[in-house]
Design an enzyme around this catalytic site. Structure first.
Site, PDB file in Angstrom:
ATOM      1  N   SER A  44       0.830  -1.197   0.000  1.00  0.00           N
ATOM      2  CA  SER A  44       0.000   0.000   0.000  1.00  0.00           C
ATOM      3  C   SER A  44       0.875   1.262   0.000  1.00  0.00           C
ATOM      4  O   SER A  44       1.716   1.407  -0.882  1.00  0.00           O
ATOM      5  CB  SER A  44      -0.940  -0.068   1.201  1.00  0.00           C
ATOM      6  OG  SER A  44      -2.118   0.655   0.955  1.00  0.00           O
ATOM      7  N   ASP A  61      -9.859  -6.314  -3.571  1.00  0.00           N
ATOM      8  CA  ASP A  61      -9.371  -5.134  -2.847  1.00  0.00           C
ATOM      9  C   ASP A  61     -10.370  -3.992  -2.997  1.00  0.00           C
ATOM     10  O   ASP A  61     -10.600  -3.500  -4.108  1.00  0.00           O
ATOM     11  CB  ASP A  61      -7.997  -4.726  -3.402  1.00  0.00           C
ATOM     12  CG  ASP A  61      -7.313  -3.648  -2.572  1.00  0.00           C
ATOM     13  OD1 ASP A  61      -8.018  -2.862  -1.899  1.00  0.00           O
ATOM     14  OD2 ASP A  61      -6.073  -3.593  -2.592  1.00  0.00           O
ATOM     15  N   HIS A  96      -7.340  -6.103   0.297  1.00  0.00           N
ATOM     16  CA  HIS A  96      -6.191  -5.220   0.474  1.00  0.00           C
ATOM     17  C   HIS A  96      -5.104  -5.872   1.329  1.00  0.00           C
ATOM     18  O   HIS A  96      -3.922  -5.681   1.088  1.00  0.00           O
ATOM     19  CB  HIS A  96      -6.674  -3.903   1.107  1.00  0.00           C
ATOM     20  CG  HIS A  96      -5.674  -2.801   1.019  1.00  0.00           C
ATOM     21  ND1 HIS A  96      -5.183  -2.336  -0.196  1.00  0.00           N
ATOM     22  CD2 HIS A  96      -5.063  -2.052   1.974  1.00  0.00           C
ATOM     23  CE1 HIS A  96      -4.317  -1.356   0.035  1.00  0.00           C
ATOM     24  NE2 HIS A  96      -4.230  -1.175   1.330  1.00  0.00           N
TER      25      HIS A  96
END
Ligand code: TYC
Ligand code: MN
Length: 291
Positions: free
Chosen positions: A139, A244, A272
């Site tokens: 991320s 996600d 995610h």
């Protein structure tokens, strides 16, 4: 810290001696015995701040784990610190400045905060005397990894990233606004961060993060680091969870298209946090790619 240095010294001595003469065996003793498999914790001064990191393994191949927004080694990478091969890798998980135990300072979000994290991450690993490192970035940590690989190409060996975006669209802004108020997060996502930071710092920093990431909408094409992708030289694996909800697929496709030679691997059930939910599968993919 002192214990860490002592263990490293003894590890180096064992390596050196066995390289000189494989017949000489230097037994592991005391705390050093546990160094290779246990996870140690330390802080070191880098770029004017004290960065906290965890470390495990005694492999030749150095790997840095880069957490996501508000993240830290202990909250984001438990299964990687525990189960990535200790023989193949020396694994370091860092807390970026203002996150985890790398406080003070409080976290702030100047427009170059990802560049600052990238330089801190690279300088941390240089301070720890690693000659070259591979990056596993999740991320926001994936964004940091991409910038580090683009700006310091000779220092980066290989890279695995997932859940990263290199620009900000209106779609992204809607999602950001949806997570600004941490009291609306699910109990399960909120708990570990609340325990780490206390409610007030956690809430305030999430709010500041949303303002911070929204700054990019004012830059050309909402660009965070899209302009840097052609500069990446290292072998790159992009993972993407098809479920996600935070980072839409087009971000992974964009990175795949613009990082030369990169590989895209889709995980149909992944969300995610695919490296936590499908830790064994993730670890195997990462190990196979890095080795
Ligand atoms: N980048 C965030 C992280 O580091 C996650 C996130 C991505 C949140 C996209 C919102 O729209 C979003 N975990
Ligand atoms: Mn391809």
């Amino acid at each position: 810290m002192a214990a860490t240095l002592g263990c490293r010294g003894s590890l180096r001595l064992r390596r050196l001696l066995s390289a000189l003469n494989p017949g000489i065996h230097v037994p592991r003793a005391g705390p050093a015995a546990a160094f290779g498999t246990s996870v140690t914790s330390a802080k070191v001064a880098v770029n004017g701040v004290h960065l906290h990191y965890q470390r495990t393994g005694e492999g030749e191949h150095a790997v840095l784990l880069l957490p996501g927004m508000l993240g830290s080694g202990e909250t984001d990478f438990g299964p990687q610190l525990e189960n990535l091969s200790k023989e193949l890798f020396t694994v370091v998980a860092w807390d970026p400045r203002g996150y985890g135990h790398s406080r003070p300072p409080d976290r702030d979000f100047p427009v170059d905060f990802f560049e600052r994290d990238a330089k801190d991450a690279v300088d941390l690993m240089k301070t720890l005397k690693f000659q070259k490192v591979s990056l596993l970035g999740w991320s926001d940590g994936g964004i940091t990894a991409l910038i580090a690989a683009a700006k310091y190409p000779s220092y980066i060996n290989k890279m695995v990233i997932w859940g990263a975006n290199t620009y900000v669209t209106d779609t992204d802004v809607k999602i950001y606004e949806g997570i600004r108020d941490v009291s609306k997060w699910s109990e399960r996502t909120r708990k570990p961060l609340e325990a780490l930071y206390g409610y007030d710092y956690f809430a305030k920093t999430c709010d500041k993060w949303v303002d911070g990431i929204r700054q990019f909408t004012h830059l050309p094409d909402g660009g965070i680091c899209r302009h840097l992708l052609p500069l990446v030289q290292c072998p790159t694996l992009i993972l993407h969870g098809e479920k996600d909800l935070l980072v839409p697929r087009f971000h992974a496709d964009f990175i795949h298209k613009h990082v030369r030679g990169s590989r895209l691997h889709l995980m149909p059930e992944g969300k995610h946090n695919l490296h936590l939910r499908f830790a064994d599968e993730f670890n195997k993919l990462a190990e196979d790619f890095l080795r």
